[in-house]
Every structure is written in C-alpha cells, then in structure tokens.
Design a protein around this motif. Structure first.
Motif, PDB file in Angstrom:
ATOM      1  N   MET A  59       0.826  -1.201   0.000  1.00 46.65           N
ATOM      2  CA  MET A  59       0.000   0.000   0.000  1.00 46.65           C
ATOM      3  C   MET A  59       0.864   1.256   0.000  1.00 46.65           C
ATOM      4  O   MET A  59       0.623   2.195  -0.761  1.00 46.65           O
ATOM      5  CB  MET A  59      -0.929  -0.005   1.217  1.00 46.65           C
ATOM      6  N   LEU A  60       1.902   1.260   0.838  1.00 47.60           N
ATOM      7  CA  LEU A  60       2.790   2.421   0.889  1.00 47.60           C
ATOM      8  C   LEU A  60       3.556   2.588  -0.419  1.00 47.60           C
ATOM      9  O   LEU A  60       3.762   3.712  -0.889  1.00 47.60           O
ATOM     10  CB  LEU A  60       3.764   2.290   2.060  1.00 47.60           C
ATOM     11  N   SER A  61       3.969   1.478  -1.017  1.00 49.11           N
ATOM     12  CA  SER A  61       4.677   1.532  -2.292  1.00 49.11           C
ATOM     13  C   SER A  61       3.778   2.100  -3.384  1.00 49.11           C
ATOM     14  O   SER A  61       4.211   2.923  -4.193  1.00 49.11           O
ATOM     15  CB  SER A  61       5.158   0.132  -2.678  1.00 49.11           C
ATOM     16  N   LYS A  62       2.518   1.671  -3.376  1.00 50.15           N
ATOM     17  CA  LYS A  62       1.563   2.167  -4.370  1.00 50.15           C
ATOM     18  C   LYS A  62       1.340   3.670  -4.187  1.00 50.15           C
ATOM     19  O   LYS A  62       1.308   4.418  -5.156  1.00 50.15           O
ATOM     20  CB  LYS A  62       0.246   1.406  -4.232  1.00 50.15           C
ATOM     21  N   ALA A  63       1.204   4.099  -2.937  1.00 48.72           N
ATOM     22  CA  ALA A  63       1.009   5.528  -2.655  1.00 48.72           C
ATOM     23  C   ALA A  63       2.239   6.331  -3.074  1.00 48.72           C
ATOM     24  O   ALA A  63       2.112   7.405  -3.673  1.00 48.72           O
ATOM     25  CB  ALA A  63       0.713   5.736  -1.171  1.00 48.72           C
ATOM     26  N   LEU A  64       3.422   5.818  -2.779  1.00 48.58           N
ATOM     27  CA  LEU A  64       4.647   6.505  -3.160  1.00 48.58           C
ATOM     28  C   LEU A  64       4.779   6.567  -4.675  1.00 48.58           C
ATOM     29  O   LEU A  64       5.177   7.597  -5.233  1.00 48.58           O
ATOM     30  CB  LEU A  64       5.863   5.805  -2.553  1.00 48.58           C
ATOM     31  N   LEU A  69       4.631   9.632  -9.685  1.00 45.13           N
ATOM     32  CA  LEU A  69       4.061   9.861 -11.009  1.00 45.13           C
ATOM     33  C   LEU A  69       3.504  11.278 -11.105  1.00 45.13           C
ATOM     34  O   LEU A  69       3.730  11.983 -12.092  1.00 45.13           O
ATOM     35  CB  LEU A  69       2.963   8.837 -11.294  1.00 45.13           C
ATOM     36  N   SER A  70       2.800  11.703 -10.061  1.00 47.99           N
ATOM     37  CA  SER A  70       2.235  13.057 -10.045  1.00 47.99           C
ATOM     38  C   SER A  70       3.340  14.108 -10.127  1.00 47.99           C
ATOM     39  O   SER A  70       3.233  15.087 -10.873  1.00 47.99           O
ATOM     40  CB  SER A  70       1.411  13.248  -8.775  1.00 47.99           C
ATOM     41  N   LEU A  71       4.402  13.909  -9.384  1.00 45.77           N
ATOM     42  CA  LEU A  71       5.522  14.851  -9.413  1.00 45.77           C
ATOM     43  C   LEU A  71       6.165  14.875 -10.793  1.00 45.77           C
ATOM     44  O   LEU A  71       6.463  15.946 -11.330  1.00 45.77           O
ATOM     45  CB  LEU A  71       6.556  14.472  -8.351  1.00 45.77           C
ATOM     46  N   ASN A  72       6.384  13.702 -11.389  1.00 43.29           N
ATOM     47  CA  ASN A  72       6.979  13.645 -12.721  1.00 43.29           C
ATOM     48  C   ASN A  72       6.115  14.348 -13.751  1.00 43.29           C
ATOM     49  O   ASN A  72       6.622  15.057 -14.627  1.00 43.29           O
ATOM     50  CB  ASN A  72       7.213  12.195 -13.149  1.00 43.29           C
ATOM     51  N   GLU A  73       4.787  14.161 -13.656  1.00 40.87           N
ATOM     52  CA  GLU A  73       3.885  14.818 -14.601  1.00 40.87           C
ATOM     53  C   GLU A  73       3.940  16.331 -14.437  1.00 40.87           C
ATOM     54  O   GLU A  73       3.941  17.070 -15.416  1.00 40.87           O
ATOM     55  CB  GLU A  73       2.458  14.303 -14.418  1.00 40.87           C
ATOM     56  N   SER A  74       4.015  16.822 -13.201  1.00 41.36           N
ATOM     57  CA  SER A  74       4.083  18.275 -12.991  1.00 41.36           C
ATOM     58  C   SER A  74       5.414  18.825 -13.487  1.00 41.36           C
ATOM     59  O   SER A  74       5.476  19.931 -14.024  1.00 41.36           O
ATOM     60  CB  SER A  74       3.855  18.631 -11.525  1.00 41.36           C
ATOM     61  N   LEU A  75       6.491  18.055 -13.340  1.00 35.38           N
ATOM     62  CA  LEU A  75       7.787  18.505 -13.857  1.00 35.38           C
ATOM     63  C   LEU A  75       7.794  18.492 -15.381  1.00 35.38           C
ATOM     64  O   LEU A  75       8.390  19.379 -15.992  1.00 35.38           O
ATOM     65  CB  LEU A  75       8.913  17.620 -13.293  1.00 35.38           C
ATOM     66  N   ASP A  76       7.154  17.490 -15.979  1.00 40.00           N
ATOM     67  CA  ASP A  76       7.077  17.442 -17.441  1.00 40.00           C
ATOM     68  C   ASP A  76       6.348  18.671 -17.974  1.00 40.00           C
ATOM     69  O   ASP A  76       6.757  19.271 -18.968  1.00 40.00           O
ATOM     70  CB  ASP A  76       6.339  16.186 -17.917  1.00 40.00           C
ATOM     71  N   ASP A  77       5.268  19.039 -17.289  1.00 39.74           N
ATOM     72  CA  ASP A  77       4.520  20.238 -17.716  1.00 39.74           C
ATOM     73  C   ASP A  77       5.387  21.480 -17.606  1.00 39.74           C
ATOM     74  O   ASP A  77       5.347  22.352 -18.477  1.00 39.74           O
ATOM     75  CB  ASP A  77       3.254  20.409 -16.869  1.00 39.74           C
TER      76      ASP A  77
END
Length: 84
Positions: A59-64, A69-77
């Motif tokens: 569960m923690l791995s999935k949350a991390l 992924l969210s951070l990478n997407e914001s950096l890509d933008d």
C-alpha cells in the motif's frame, strides 16, 4: 584474546481469551502437525504479522508510486513551458 559476549534472550508473554471450541481446534491442529499449541499459535501469529506487513508495504509503495508519477507529470509540464 577472545572475548565472548553473552546474549540473553528475553521472552515476553502474551495472553488472550479464547472460546473452548477455538482452543480445542487449535490444540487438535497443533497435535496433527506435531507441534505444541504455543508453537502453533506463535507460527500463526508470525505468518499473519508478515502478511499484514507485506500488505502495508504494498500500500505504501503504491502511494509513493502515485506521488512520484504526479511529481513527474508536474515537472514534465514545467519543462515544456517556453520551449515552443
């Protein structure tokens, strides 16, 4: 010179209330496996602890992973800004 260090093992005692049917079933199954009831219960609790810990780690791995992924997407933008 050899120095030996004594290792002291301390065992804690856990106790719980169980119904007669549960206690008898536990004794029967332990006997079928050639174990003392206490060893059977200890093994069962250890296995359950490992299962719960594995589920928690997943569960923690999935949350991390989702956070990553969210951070990478914001950096890509942000990398696309001004490059067009």
């Amino acid at each position: 010179m050899l120095i030996l260090k004594e290792i002291t093992m301390h065992a804690a005692t856990l106790s719980f209330r169980a119904g007669d049917e549960f206690a008898e079933q536990t004794r029967t199954l332990a006997n079928m496996l050639g174990l003392k009831s206490s060893d059977y219960i200890r093994q069962a609790v250890r296995e359950k602890n490992e299962q719960v810990m594995a589920q928690r780690m997943a569960m923690l791995s999935k949350a991390l992973s989702a956070d990553h992924l969210s951070l990478n997407e914001s950096l890509d933008d942000s990398l696309e800004d001004g490059l067009h």
